[in-house]
Structure formats: C-alpha cells, structure tokens
Write an enzyme that holds these catalytic residues in place. Sequence first.
Site, mmCIF file in Angstrom:
data_model
loop_
_atom_site.group_PDB
_atom_site.id
_atom_site.type_symbol
_atom_site.label_atom_id
_atom_site.label_comp_id
_atom_site.label_asym_id
_atom_site.label_seq_id
_atom_site.Cartn_x
_atom_site.Cartn_y
_atom_site.Cartn_z
ATOM 1 N N GLY A 1 0.551 -1.514 0.135
ATOM 2 C CA GLY A 1 -0.347 -0.159 0.114
ATOM 3 C C GLY A 1 0.960 1.347 0.146
ATOM 4 O O GLY A 1 1.842 1.158 0.748
ATOM 5 N N GLN B 1 3.081 9.936 2.060
ATOM 6 C CA GLN B 1 4.453 9.693 1.564
ATOM 7 C C GLN B 1 5.354 10.099 0.524
ATOM 8 O O GLN B 1 6.475 10.319 0.480
ATOM 9 C CB GLN B 1 4.484 8.123 2.104
ATOM 10 C CG GLN B 1 3.473 7.176 3.163
ATOM 11 C CD GLN B 1 3.349 5.782 2.499
ATOM 12 O OE1 GLN B 1 2.712 5.167 2.637
ATOM 13 N NE2 GLN B 1 4.300 4.955 3.443
ATOM 14 N N CYS C 1 6.365 -0.352 7.462
ATOM 15 C CA CYS C 1 6.477 0.770 6.436
ATOM 16 C C CYS C 1 7.386 1.187 5.410
ATOM 17 O O CYS C 1 8.741 0.950 6.176
ATOM 18 C CB CYS C 1 5.566 1.744 7.364
ATOM 19 S SG CYS C 1 4.761 3.653 6.978
ATOM 20 N N LEU C 2 7.061 1.466 4.332
ATOM 21 C CA LEU C 2 7.943 2.154 3.059
ATOM 22 C C LEU C 2 8.740 3.471 3.525
ATOM 23 O O LEU C 2 9.950 3.617 2.987
ATOM 24 C CB LEU C 2 7.210 1.626 2.048
ATOM 25 C CG LEU C 2 7.117 0.661 1.373
ATOM 26 C CD1 LEU C 2 5.946 1.533 -0.034
ATOM 27 C CD2 LEU C 2 8.121 -0.072 1.216
ATOM 28 N N HIS D 1 -4.083 0.946 8.144
ATOM 29 C CA HIS D 1 -2.525 2.073 8.448
ATOM 30 C C HIS D 1 -2.219 2.717 7.010
ATOM 31 O O HIS D 1 -1.703 4.313 7.396
ATOM 32 C CB HIS D 1 -0.824 0.614 7.563
ATOM 33 C CG HIS D 1 -0.267 1.058 8.110
ATOM 34 N ND1 HIS D 1 1.086 0.518 8.070
ATOM 35 C CD2 HIS D 1 0.420 1.776 6.612
ATOM 36 C CE1 HIS D 1 2.601 1.567 7.783
ATOM 37 N NE2 HIS D 1 1.935 2.074 6.812
ATOM 38 N N GLU D 2 -2.599 3.096 6.178
ATOM 39 C CA GLU D 2 -2.984 3.752 5.180
ATOM 40 C C GLU D 2 -3.500 4.999 5.524
ATOM 41 O O GLU D 2 -3.471 6.302 5.031
ATOM 42 C CB GLU D 2 -3.497 3.578 3.674
ATOM 43 C CG GLU D 2 -2.780 2.352 2.693
ATOM 44 C CD GLU D 2 -1.454 2.710 2.906
ATOM 45 O OE1 GLU D 2 -0.427 3.292 3.274
ATOM 46 O OE2 GLU D 2 -0.379 1.439 3.416
ATOM 47 N N HIS E 1 -1.454 7.592 7.819
ATOM 48 C CA HIS E 1 -1.211 7.817 6.909
ATOM 49 C C HIS E 1 -1.542 9.187 6.339
ATOM 50 O O HIS E 1 -0.634 10.632 6.878
ATOM 51 C CB HIS E 1 -0.267 7.674 5.712
ATOM 52 C CG HIS E 1 1.186 6.721 5.751
ATOM 53 N ND1 HIS E 1 1.965 7.020 6.512
ATOM 54 C CD2 HIS E 1 1.178 5.422 5.486
ATOM 55 C CE1 HIS E 1 2.754 6.287 6.721
ATOM 56 N NE2 HIS E 1 2.220 5.028 6.019
HETATM 57 O O1 GNR Z 1 4.019 -2.506 1.954
HETATM 58 C C1 GNR Z 1 3.342 -2.318 3.544
HETATM 59 N N1 GNR Z 1 3.257 -3.537 4.271
HETATM 60 C C2 GNR Z 1 2.382 -3.639 5.103
HETATM 61 C C3 GNR Z 1 2.640 -4.455 6.422
HETATM 62 C C4 GNR Z 1 2.018 -4.835 6.673
HETATM 63 C C5 GNR Z 1 1.032 -3.811 7.585
HETATM 64 C C6 GNR Z 1 1.328 -3.223 6.308
HETATM 65 C C7 GNR Z 1 2.039 -2.576 5.420
HETATM 66 S S1 GNR Z 1 1.525 -1.563 4.560
HETATM 67 C C8 GNR Z 1 3.685 -0.923 3.832
HETATM 68 C C9 GNR Z 1 3.715 -0.242 2.770
HETATM 69 C C10 GNR Z 1 3.159 1.051 3.874
HETATM 70 O O2 GNR Z 1 4.141 1.971 4.271
HETATM 71 N N2 GNR Z 1 2.103 2.246 3.602
HETATM 72 O O3 GNR Z 1 2.131 3.209 3.827
HETATM 73 NI NI NI Z 2 3.160 2.722 5.895
#
Ligand code: GNR
Ligand code: NI
Length: 170
Positions: free
Chosen positions: A46, A51, A92-93, A134-135, A138
């Site tokens: 995601g 980001q 998270c990236l 999670h998104e 953000h």
């Molecule tokens: O790639 C991603 N993997 C992930 C794994 C577990 C819970 C959330 C994520 S999101 C993350 C990509 C990202 O940072 N999205 O904002």
């Molecule tokens: Ni993230």
Amino acid sequence: MSKLTILRYPHPNLHQVAKPVEVVDDRVRQIVADMFETMYDANGVGLAATQVDIHERIIVMDVSEERDQPIVLINPVVVWSSSEHVVNEEGCLSVPGIYDAVDRAERVRVKAMDEHGNSREVEGEGLLSRCIQHEMDHLQGKVFVEYLSALKRNRIKTKLVKAERDAAKA
Ligand code: GNR
Ligand code: NI
C-alpha cells in the site's frame, strides 16, 4: 509515469493532514499511476499520498500475491469496523527495516471513490484490513511507530536519522 520519492520517518511532512480531493480528473489519475509505480517498485502492499509528499486523500493498494489486483481509494471514509481486534506485525515504506506489532480492528469497511470518480465500498480482513487502516492513518499524519512506546520510537528515530546520515556520506 514516474516513480516518486518516499519520505522517510522522521520527516516532518509525514505528519501533515491530507485534504479531500475535489475533482477526480487527469491530474489525480496521474498521481494514482505514479503512486502505483512507486509502490510496486518498492514491493509495498500500500501507499498513501502523504508518503510521497502529496497531501491529498489518495491511497493505492495491492495485497495480492500476483501483484495484479490494484485498489484505489480516493477520499476514503471508514463506514464500519469490527469490535474484534488483532495484533500483528506491521512495516512501512517510510520506516524501512522496522517491523513491530500493532493492534488493529480485525475487519473494516470503507467507502471511497475510484480513479474514475465512481463511489465504491471495500471490506477487508487480514492484510487488506490492516493495510487500509495503516494507509488511513498516513492521511491523518500518523505513522505506525506512534503506536509503539516512546522508548522504541526514539530508538527507531535515532537509527533512521543515522542511516540517512551514512547514506548521504557514502
Ligand atoms: O508494504 C507494506 N506492508 C505492510 C505490512 C503490514 C502492515 C502494513 C503494511 S503497509 C506497507 C506499505 C506502506 O508503508 N504503506 O503506507
Ligand atoms: Ni506506511
């Protein structure tokens, strides 16, 4: 299409609150395409516009094994979430190399627009549910490390600032 730069924690812009998209036009579709290119290139499941330093309510996701099921959420709103919660590992990236357990609703249902401006609802469980939440965080300027203890968060901050410094020197 072009790949965008992903901001890394503790970059202050990761805490900006995104504004709603007013019209889903070619400008927005270009952002979506660039976000998918960036997400797939980074092997993420995601990516939120925040980001890539774009402070509009846009999310792209793909939790499929084959990486062939893109999901676009524009102006997403959570319309339902389960009272059951689950704790699982999250990454998270914007926080590379860090993984820790986060408590999330087991299932969520969101209402959003796709890249054509059509309204849709998406319900998720497992990784999709976790990714949606999670998104959405953000877009509110929240990074998952904010769920961890201050001790852990400060260790992560120090580690990433150091890594950034070493990368700049190299
Ligand atoms: O790639 C991603 N993997 C992930 C794994 C577990 C819970 C959330 C994520 S999101 C993350 C990509 C990202 O940072 N999205 O904002
Ligand atoms: Ni993230």
